[in-house]
Enzyme design. Sequence first.
Site, PDB file in Angstrom:
ATOM      1  N   HIS A 107      11.389  36.232  39.299  1.00  8.26           N
ATOM      2  CA  HIS A 107      10.788  37.161  40.276  1.00  8.26           C
ATOM      3  C   HIS A 107      10.163  36.381  41.442  1.00  8.26           C
ATOM      4  CE1 HIS A 107       8.351  40.977  41.112  1.00  8.26           C
ATOM      5  NE2 HIS A 107       7.764  40.074  41.877  1.00  8.26           N
ATOM      6  N   GLU A 108       9.397  35.327  41.121  1.00  7.21           N
ATOM      7  CA  GLU A 108       8.698  34.572  42.173  1.00  7.21           C
ATOM      8  C   GLU A 108       9.675  33.759  43.030  1.00  7.21           C
ATOM      9  OE1 GLU A 108       5.791  35.475  42.861  1.00  7.21           O
ATOM     10  OE2 GLU A 108       5.522  36.566  40.987  1.00  7.21           O
ATOM     11  N   CYS A 126       5.037  44.335  41.194  1.00  5.77           N
ATOM     12  CA  CYS A 126       4.883  43.317  42.231  1.00  5.77           C
ATOM     13  C   CYS A 126       3.658  43.666  43.062  1.00  5.77           C
ATOM     14  CB  CYS A 126       6.130  43.297  43.113  1.00  5.77           C
ATOM     15  SG  CYS A 126       6.064  42.071  44.428  1.00  5.77           S
ATOM     16  N   LEU A 127       2.823  42.657  43.354  1.00 11.24           N
ATOM     17  CA  LEU A 127       1.613  42.915  44.152  1.00 11.24           C
ATOM     18  C   LEU A 127       1.965  43.455  45.535  1.00 11.24           C
ATOM     19  CD1 LEU A 127      -0.477  39.731  43.248  1.00 11.24           C
ATOM     20  CD2 LEU A 127      -0.785  42.053  42.354  1.00 11.24           C
ATOM     21  N   GLN A 180       3.948  36.294  50.119  1.00 11.16           N
ATOM     22  CA  GLN A 180       3.103  37.459  49.827  1.00 11.16           C
ATOM     23  C   GLN A 180       1.711  37.362  50.442  1.00 11.16           C
ATOM     24  OE1 GLN A 180       4.033  37.380  45.375  1.00 11.16           O
ATOM     25  NE2 GLN A 180       3.873  39.571  45.805  1.00 11.16           N
ATOM     26  N   GLY A 224       1.616  36.238  39.034  1.00 14.66           N
ATOM     27  CA  GLY A 224       2.451  35.387  39.875  1.00 14.66           C
ATOM     28  C   GLY A 224       2.223  35.750  41.332  1.00 14.66           C
ATOM     29  N   HIS A 240      11.198  35.863  45.586  1.00 18.20           N
ATOM     30  CA  HIS A 240      10.345  36.053  46.766  1.00 18.20           C
ATOM     31  C   HIS A 240      10.613  34.975  47.820  1.00 18.20           C
ATOM     32  CE1 HIS A 240       7.662  39.410  46.075  1.00 18.20           C
ATOM     33  NE2 HIS A 240       7.287  38.975  44.882  1.00 18.20           N
TER      34      HIS A 240
END
Length: 169
Positions: free
Chosen positions: A134-135, A92-93, A50, A45, A138
């Site tokens: 989660h996304e 998470c990236l 990000q 994702g 963000h």
Amino acid sequence: MIYPIVKYPDPVLQTPAQPVTAFDSNLRQLVDDMFASMYEAQGIGLAAPQIGIAKRLTVIDVSFQKDPAQKLTLINPEIIERTGKQCEEEGCLSLPEIRDKVNRAAEVTVRAQNVSGEFFEVSGTELLSRALQHEIDHLDGILFIFRLSRLKRDLQLRKIRKLQKNGEW
Ligand code: NI
């Protein structure tokens, strides 16, 4: 193009993103670039903040390139229904090496627009449900570590400071 991933504590990750209003060729290119950037970073994702773009846009592929039918592009997404509870590990990236269990709804239904601006709904359980929550977090400027208890969050923030100090962040 492949965008570099923005990491905590960049302010773009902690600021609510702006709605997408132009459904044009630039948006289609951005979506393609977001999938490419997500795969390059080994993610399932990726949200536009990000890559430093404060827009309400996220891409998800919980199959990680195995099933094109599972590729999701969510523009201006909103969770319209949540049921049940789950608590599983997330990463998470934008928070490399940080993993922790996060309280989430077991199942969510999301209403979003596609690249043409058409509305659609998607529901998910398990991993897809976690990815959707989660996304979308963000896009509201919320990183998963800020959904942890204060004790666990402080432990993770200490770990991040140590990684930063050692030049490993
Ligand atoms: Ni993330």
